[in-house]
Design an enzyme around this catalytic site. Structure first.
Site, PDB file in Angstrom:
ATOM      1  N   LYS A 160      55.273  76.739 -44.759  1.00 48.23           N
ATOM      2  CA  LYS A 160      55.590  75.319 -44.953  1.00 48.23           C
ATOM      3  C   LYS A 160      54.853  74.414 -43.975  1.00 48.23           C
ATOM      4  CE  LYS A 160      60.015  75.300 -42.532  1.00 48.23           C
ATOM      5  NZ  LYS A 160      61.431  75.464 -42.704  1.00 48.23           N
ATOM      6  N   ARG A 161      54.222  74.991 -42.982  1.00 50.29           N
ATOM      7  CA  ARG A 161      53.414  74.169 -42.083  1.00 50.29           C
ATOM      8  C   ARG A 161      52.168  73.663 -42.798  1.00 50.29           C
ATOM      9  NH1 ARG A 161      53.996  74.274 -36.356  1.00 50.29           N
ATOM     10  NH2 ARG A 161      55.980  75.224 -35.885  1.00 50.29           N
TER      11      ARG A 161
END
Ligand code: GLU
Length: 493
Positions: A254-255
């Site tokens: 999700k980064r």
């Protein structure tokens, strides 16, 4: 032949991940292709990290995608209950069997001792793992320690030599040396089973014939196979699917990419298009056709044709496919109906209306004031973030700190967001008005709009995260080095 039964076994410890849906899809296709059952089991043995919100989100997201299960929560059948937290008595009974037949042992080592052992192993550059200290305890010694109330765990024995060989449906023979495998804890000191133990017991009792899961579990498979042997059970067949990757080939995270199914729902993707796209991860239809339905995939699915090259989850490709669905599959009436159902979701509308009502004079003001509630990525430039006392680098810092803070909280209610942001502004020594300025711009696209605190609570973490990240890139981004320094500062606040 044994009935084919597959399962998906998510742990309810975070956002509903697209990787969970991808694995669920392939399990469902495999089971249905063989006239079998697809089971859903909730692996919530980690009591600290599991939440019922996460469970609801995972179940809701799989349903939204059309990935219903034949057995599991809400579709109870003989093999239930389907939540591991409701199966404690089953694990207690089974661990006793392993203690009795000598394949598991009680370990009373303190965490300090284990830490010391690990430190020395690191220094010696040897594989870290349990050193077998408690293996030599006699039955009487264990009983005395237990009677004295000493905390302990139960571990499995692991052969000292040789290797474990197993057949993976996609990879063929896999060999892993036992020296690489730790004497895994099966029962924690609080009496709860670990993932490895509960997973094997449940897969057996639920008569799972094929374990199809992500490749990150390959190194755990020897322990699982050994547990089947200790119990005298036949092991299922294993198939480890390639992990989804970012376009730069790194593991999907999700980064770099939104990974929550809720994000794609909030952005207005069609569930059937997203599901089709997940089906394209490692799989192609025999005809080469890229657009296919779940029923079509189930019909022609052949697991041996799954490709092991890391499938790339590329949003641009998903956008293309989603557009194709919109144009080819939705009549004008359906488009209107589905758009309205998405944009005017009654729950969301009832939260937005009170905010708009206070500020508009005509209905024609609604879109310019509240359009950002249904927008995706906002069109922003550096100039939007110009402010008399907040420089762009400070704006980036405010945005990043806010994101880290919001990601820490479990539920983004209005009160929680307000308290967190107030506290953060105070810690940074900023007036709340100034602190909120870059957030207003990143979230709503304007310096003045409906309360940004309420807006964040309504938009939810997925859209909020995407907008804050976009805001950060618009004000110049944060380099890896800066991020490290910022993180240090953030943790010390
Ligand atoms: N609970 C595990 C997970 O969250 C399941 C892994 C498996 O399928 O064995 O991924």
């Amino acid at each position: 032949m044994k009935k084919v039964r597959t399962r998906i076994a998510p742990s309810p410890t975070g956002d509903p991940h697209v990787g969970t849906a991808y694995i669920a899809l392939f399990n469902r296709c495999f089971a249905h292709q063989h006239g079998g059952d697809f089971v859903l089991r909730i692996e919530d043995t980690d009591r600290e990290r599991s939440t019922s919100k996460s469970e609801q989100d995972i179940l809701g997201s799989l349903k939204w995608l059309g990935l219903s299960w034949d057995e599991g929560p809400g579709c109870e059948a003989g093999a239930g209950p389907y939540r591991q937290s409701e199966r404690s008595a089953i694990y207690s009974k089974h661990i006793q069997q392993l203690l009795d037949n000598g394949s598991a042992f009680r370990c009373f080592c303190s965490s300090e001792r284990l830490g010391e052992v690990r430190k020395l192993q690191m220094l010696d550059k040897v594989q870290p793992g349990y050193d077998g200290h408690c293996l030599s305890l006699t039955q009487e010694e264990c009983e005395t320690k237990q009677a004295a109330g000493e905390q302990h765990v139960i571990r499995m024995k692991i052969p000292q030599e040789g290797e474990c060989e197993f057949e993976d449906i996609l990879r063929g023979k896999v060999n892993i040396a036992w020296s690489q495998i730790d004497m895994q804890v099966l029962i924690k000191s609080d009496g709860m089973p670990t993932y490895h133990f509960a997973n094997v017991v449940d897969d057996h009792l639920m008569e799972i014939s094929h374990v199809i899961r992500g490749e990150e579990w390959i190194n755990s498979t020897p322990k699982h196979i050994l547990l089947y042997q200790y119990f005298g059970w036949e092991a299922p067949q294993f198939c480890h699917m390639p992990l989804l990757r970012n376009p730069d080939k790194s593991k999907l995270s999700k980064r770099k990419n939104p990974t929550s199914i809720r994000y794609y729902e909030a952005m207005g993707y069609l569930p059937e298009a997203l599901l089709n796209y997940l089906g394209m991860m490692g799989w192609t239809m025999p005809s080469g056709e890229e657009k296919f339905s779940l029923a079509e995939m189930e019909e022609s699915f052949d697991i041996s044709r799954v490709s092991l090259g890391g499938p790339i989850f590329d949003i641009e490709k998903l956008d293309w496919l989603n557009g194709k669905y919109i144009r080819e599959d939705l009549s004008d009436e359906e488009f209107a109906k589905r758009f309205a159902a998405w944009a005017f979701d009654s729950d969301k509308v009832s939260q937005i209306v009170p905010l708009l009502k206070q500020r508009v004079e005509r209905f024609s003001d609604v879109v310019s004031l509240g359009g950002f509630f249904v927008d995706g990525q906002l069109e922003l430039g550096e100039v939007d973030f110009q402010h008399k006392s907040i420089e762009l680098s400070l704006a980036a810092k405010i945005l990043q700190f806010t994101l880290w803070k919001l990601e820490e909280v479990e539920e983004l209610s209005r009160d929680v967001v307000e308290a967190e942001l107030q506290a953060l502004a105070g810690l940074l020594g900023l007036k709340i008005r100034d602190f909120l300025f870059p957030l207003f711009v990143a979230i709503s696209g304007k310096a003045v709009s409906t309360s940004v605190i309420e807006s964040i609570a309504i938009l939810g973490i997925d859209i909020t995260r995407a907008r804050i990240r976009h805001g950060i890139s618009v004000v110049g981004g944060i380099s890896k080095k800066q991020a490290k320094a910022l993180e240090k500062e953030f943790r010390s606040l």
